[in-house]
Design an enzyme around this catalytic site. Structure first.
Site, PDB file in Angstrom:
ATOM      1  N   HIS A   1       0.884  -1.135  -0.176  1.00 17.15           N
ATOM      2  CA  HIS A   1       0.089  -0.015  -0.074  1.00 17.15           C
ATOM      3  C   HIS A   1       0.650   1.314   0.045  1.00 17.15           C
ATOM      4  CE1 HIS A   1      -3.671  -2.246   1.340  1.00 17.15           C
ATOM      5  NE2 HIS A   1      -3.322  -2.737   0.432  1.00 17.15           N
TER       6      HIS A   1
ATOM      7  N   GLU B   1       1.092   3.977   1.931  1.00 16.91           N
ATOM      8  CA  GLU B   1       1.705   4.173   2.872  1.00 16.91           C
ATOM      9  C   GLU B   1       2.919   3.713   3.512  1.00 16.91           C
ATOM     10  OE1 GLU B   1      -1.125   3.137   2.576  1.00 16.91           O
ATOM     11  OE2 GLU B   1      -2.707   3.762   3.734  1.00 16.91           O
TER      12      GLU B   1
ATOM     13  N   SER C   1     -18.336   9.326 -39.170  1.00 21.05           N
ATOM     14  CA  SER C   1     -17.872  10.008 -37.889  1.00 21.05           C
ATOM     15  C   SER C   1     -16.492  10.196 -37.590  1.00 21.05           C
ATOM     16  CB  SER C   1     -18.542   9.325 -36.714  1.00 21.05           C
ATOM     17  OG  SER C   1     -18.019   8.039 -36.494  1.00 21.05           O
TER      18      SER C   1
ATOM     19  N   TRP D   1     -12.851  11.977 -38.904  1.00 18.68           N
ATOM     20  CA  TRP D   1     -12.971  11.956 -37.552  1.00 18.68           C
ATOM     21  C   TRP D   1     -13.646  13.230 -37.241  1.00 18.68           C
ATOM     22  CZ3 TRP D   1     -12.041   7.687 -34.916  1.00 18.68           C
ATOM     23  CH2 TRP D   1     -11.380   6.640 -35.342  1.00 18.68           C
TER      24      TRP D   1
ATOM     25  N   ASP E   1     -18.678   1.076 -37.935  1.00 16.66           N
ATOM     26  CA  ASP E   1     -17.281   1.665 -37.885  1.00 16.66           C
ATOM     27  C   ASP E   1     -16.293   0.668 -37.837  1.00 16.66           C
ATOM     28  OD1 ASP E   1     -18.912   3.938 -37.524  1.00 16.66           O
ATOM     29  OD2 ASP E   1     -18.328   4.677 -35.744  1.00 16.66           O
TER      30      ASP E   1
ATOM     31  N   THR F   1     -28.756   7.299 -25.892  1.00 21.84           N
ATOM     32  CA  THR F   1     -30.077   7.665 -25.644  1.00 21.84           C
ATOM     33  C   THR F   1     -30.424   6.691 -24.336  1.00 21.84           C
ATOM     34  OG1 THR F   1     -30.369   7.847 -27.710  1.00 21.84           O
ATOM     35  CG2 THR F   1     -32.520   7.477 -26.219  1.00 21.84           C
TER      36      THR F   1
HETATM   37  N1  LIG Z   1     -19.256  10.759 -32.828  1.00 22.73           N
HETATM   38  C1  LIG Z   1     -19.207   9.900 -31.632  1.00 22.73           C
HETATM   39  O1  LIG Z   1     -18.725  10.177 -30.617  1.00 22.73           O
HETATM   40  C2  LIG Z   1     -19.801   8.601 -31.942  1.00 22.73           C
HETATM   41  C3  LIG Z   1     -19.317   7.641 -31.092  1.00 22.73           C
HETATM   42  C4  LIG Z   1     -19.769   6.238 -31.397  1.00 22.73           C
HETATM   43  C5  LIG Z   1     -20.530   6.018 -32.665  1.00 22.73           C
HETATM   44  N2  LIG Z   1     -20.866   7.108 -33.465  1.00 22.73           N
HETATM   45  C6  LIG Z   1     -21.746   6.885 -34.582  1.00 22.73           C
HETATM   46  O2  LIG Z   1     -22.818   6.436 -34.376  1.00 22.73           O
HETATM   47  C7  LIG Z   1     -23.484   5.627 -35.459  1.00 22.73           C
HETATM   48  C8  LIG Z   1     -23.743   4.486 -34.719  1.00 22.73           C
HETATM   49  O3  LIG Z   1     -25.092   4.738 -33.744  1.00 22.73           O
HETATM   50  P1  LIG Z   1     -26.220   3.992 -33.735  1.00 22.73           P
HETATM   51  O4  LIG Z   1     -27.282   4.554 -32.720  1.00 22.73           O
HETATM   52  O5  LIG Z   1     -26.559   3.386 -35.127  1.00 22.73           O
HETATM   53  O6  LIG Z   1     -25.858   2.551 -32.977  1.00 22.73           O
HETATM   54  P2  LIG Z   1     -25.288   2.078 -31.529  1.00 22.73           P
HETATM   55  O7  LIG Z   1     -25.909   3.011 -30.522  1.00 22.73           O
HETATM   56  O8  LIG Z   1     -23.694   1.975 -31.394  1.00 22.73           O
HETATM   57  O9  LIG Z   1     -25.857   0.564 -31.291  1.00 22.73           O
HETATM   58  C9  LIG Z   1     -27.344   0.341 -31.628  1.00 22.73           C
HETATM   59  C10 LIG Z   1     -27.620  -1.034 -31.588  1.00 22.73           C
HETATM   60  O10 LIG Z   1     -26.888  -1.532 -30.271  1.00 22.73           O
HETATM   61  C11 LIG Z   1     -27.670  -2.339 -29.513  1.00 22.73           C
HETATM   62  N3  LIG Z   1     -28.276  -1.443 -28.354  1.00 22.73           N
HETATM   63  C12 LIG Z   1     -27.790  -0.438 -28.191  1.00 22.73           C
HETATM   64  N4  LIG Z   1     -28.339  -0.078 -26.976  1.00 22.73           N
HETATM   65  C13 LIG Z   1     -29.282  -1.161 -26.608  1.00 22.73           C
HETATM   66  C14 LIG Z   1     -29.936  -1.564 -25.340  1.00 22.73           C
HETATM   67  N5  LIG Z   1     -30.083  -0.750 -24.459  1.00 22.73           N
HETATM   68  N6  LIG Z   1     -30.453  -2.744 -25.399  1.00 22.73           N
HETATM   69  C15 LIG Z   1     -30.334  -3.626 -26.223  1.00 22.73           C
HETATM   70  N7  LIG Z   1     -29.583  -3.268 -27.373  1.00 22.73           N
HETATM   71  C16 LIG Z   1     -28.860  -2.004 -27.522  1.00 22.73           C
HETATM   72  C17 LIG Z   1     -28.747  -2.587 -30.628  1.00 22.73           C
HETATM   73  O11 LIG Z   1     -28.230  -3.753 -31.202  1.00 22.73           O
HETATM   74  P3  LIG Z   1     -29.188  -4.460 -32.299  1.00 22.73           P
HETATM   75  O12 LIG Z   1     -29.304  -3.543 -33.468  1.00 22.73           O
HETATM   76  O13 LIG Z   1     -28.112  -5.656 -32.652  1.00 22.73           O
HETATM   77  O14 LIG Z   1     -30.664  -5.010 -31.863  1.00 22.73           O
HETATM   78  C18 LIG Z   1     -28.783  -1.254 -31.435  1.00 22.73           C
HETATM   79  O15 LIG Z   1     -29.463  -1.426 -32.488  1.00 22.73           O
HETATM   80  C19 LIG Z   1     -22.351   5.307 -36.150  1.00 22.73           C
HETATM   81  O16 LIG Z   1     -22.538   6.185 -37.435  1.00 22.73           O
HETATM   82  C20 LIG Z   1     -21.181   5.766 -35.708  1.00 22.73           C
HETATM   83  O17 LIG Z   1     -20.135   6.358 -36.468  1.00 22.73           O
HETATM   84  C21 LIG Z   1     -20.481   8.177 -33.130  1.00 22.73           C
END
Ligand SMILES: NC(=O)c1ccc[n+]([C@@H]2O[C@H](COP(=O)([O-])OP(=O)(O)OC[C@H]3O[C@@H](n4cnc5c(N)ncnc54)[C@H](OP(=O)(O)O)[C@@H]3O)[C@@H](O)[C@H]2O)c1
Length: 364
Positions: free
Chosen positions: A49, A51, A167, A169, A199, A299
């Site tokens: 630890h 300390e 996305s 970058w 991605d 979400t």
């Molecule tokens: N700018 C950023 O910080 C950032 C970061 C990450 C991604 N992105 C972009 O985000 C886009 C993808 O987002 P998205 O909304 O389409 O996909 P996502 O949120 O990555 O994934 C959605 C899928 O994940 C599963 N899922 C997510 N939450 C769930 C829950 N609570 N319970 C059960 N299943 C769940 C489901 O899979 P199933 O469809 O198999 O049922 C759902 O359709 C891409 O274009 C990526 O480039 C951007």
């Protein structure tokens, strides 16, 4: 008492931040007069630890010694002997403690034992800073769930991807380096199946030095490719959360590669039950979870209020268009008073980008 010494102890604790799980990272400084005569930090389970490390560094010629330690010294024999014993033996006369150990499973009371031995003990030095630092540990040991940080890269108009899903970058390399650092101090990074399909991210630490976190995919129907990079980069570090309603046989191609697949119940709207998800992750010693998207995942964590911190990284760009993907999807509240409130906002410039760090304001 001098807060400079506690600041130094905190700096030492940060050296191994995120690398001592499920133990907390602790820093300690021993002071003689106005000088630091010994320093130490904890390197993880099985290591001495902080300390004890600090005591070992003190030259035997030094006399009056004060100890500054970020977390209450332990008073029980675990993998290592109790720190309280070593502190008493070392002849330390005063101990300044950043925070009481919140772990209900830690028997005994380090501070009390030191007091009984005639040592002056003071708690709560740099209270706010230290409590924030130990947020993940406190959440993990008191609620038995991971500390969840949401991290997103956005344009100034709040978009996380174009209409085609592009996305890469949004933010600069400097911002991405910051994200890799966050990954390296996280026990696991989580994304949705949509992000894996779209991605094909690796989710490893490449832009800074540090260890790779485990990778968690929310894939209720196991609809991800077994050749996805997140899996081929080290299947044994991958965890997939799937729905109980999915055919268990579908897990075989993943488990065969060493992926850890667990099945949990669903809630309305085909969402995985949040409590079950967090409990499964905590069981796997995931104390710090970094959620990296995409929109459906953000979400879910926001709407179900399962986050402890949010980091939004804004690039100086405006994407335009209602077809681009925002931070969240679906219907939002009708009234502003129902917005998710945040507190303790910190904004930082990261190159040309800027970052907003905040914590949920639950009015407590
Ligand atoms: N700018 C950023 O910080 C950032 C970061 C990450 C991604 N992105 C972009 O985000 C886009 C993808 O987002 P998205 O909304 O389409 O996909 P996502 O949120 O990555 O994934 C959605 C899928 O994940 C599963 N899922 C997510 N939450 C769930 C829950 N609570 N319970 C059960 N299943 C769940 C489901 O899979 P199933 O469809 O198999 O049922 C759902 O359709 C891409 O274009 C990526 O480039 C951007």
């Amino acid at each position: 008492m001098d807060t400079r010494f506690m600041k130094r102890a905190l700096t030492l604790a940060k050296r191994f931040e995120g690398r001592t799980s499920p133990n907390p990272s602790v820093g300690a400084v021993i002071v003689s007069g106005e000088r630091i005569v010994g320093e130490g930090y904890h390197r993880g389970p099985g290591f001495p630890h902080a300390e004890v490390e600090a005591i070992k560094k003190v030259p035997p010629t030094e006399k009056k010694r004060e100890l500054y330690v970020t977390l209450e010294p332990c008073s029980h024999r675990g993998r290592t002997p109790p720190c309280t014993e070593r502190i008493i033996e070392a002849g330390i006369t005063r101990v300044y403690i950043g925070m009481k150990d919140p772990n209900p499973n830690v028997p005994g009371e380090g501070g009390g034992i030191l007091k009984q031995a005639g040592i002056d003990v003071e708690f709560g030095i740099l209270k706010e800073e230290i409590e924030r630092f130990y947020g993940p540990y406190t959440t993990f040991v008191t609620k038995k769930v991971p500390f969840v940080t949401l991290k997103a890269a956005l344009t100034l108009d709040g978009k996380i991807a174009t209409a085609t899903g592009d996305s890469r970058w949004i933010t600069s390399e400097k911002s991405r380096r910051f994200v890799h650092k966050e990954r390296s101090i996280s026990d696991a990074v989580l994304v949705g199946a949509g992000t894996v399909r779209n991605d094909d991210p690796r989710l490893t630490v490449r832009l800074v030095r540090g260890r790779n976190p485990r990778r968690v995919i929310l894939a209720p129907n196991l609809e991800v490719n077994t050749d996805a990079q997140v899996i081929t980069e080290g299947a044994r570090d991958v965890i997939i959360a799937a729905s109980e309603q999915t055919d268990k046989k579908k897990a075989y191609p993943f488990t065969e590669k060493g992926v850890d697949v667990f099945f949990i119940p669903e809630r309305a709207g085909r969402k995985l039950e949040p409590g079950a998800l967090l409990a499964e992750l905590a069981q796997r010693d995931i104390m710090r979870l970094l959620v990296e998207g995409g929109a459906k995942v953000f979400t879910y964590f926001l709407k179900y209020d399962i986050f402890d911190k949010i980091i939004l990284m804004y690039a100086p760009k405006i994407l335009t268009g209602s077809d681009a993907l925002g931070l969240t999807v679906g219907a939002g509240p009708r009234e502003i008073r129902d917005a998710i409130r945040l507190r303790d906002i910190v904004t930082k410039r990261v190159g040309d980008d800027f970052m907003v760090e905040a914590y949920p304001d639950r009015g407590d």
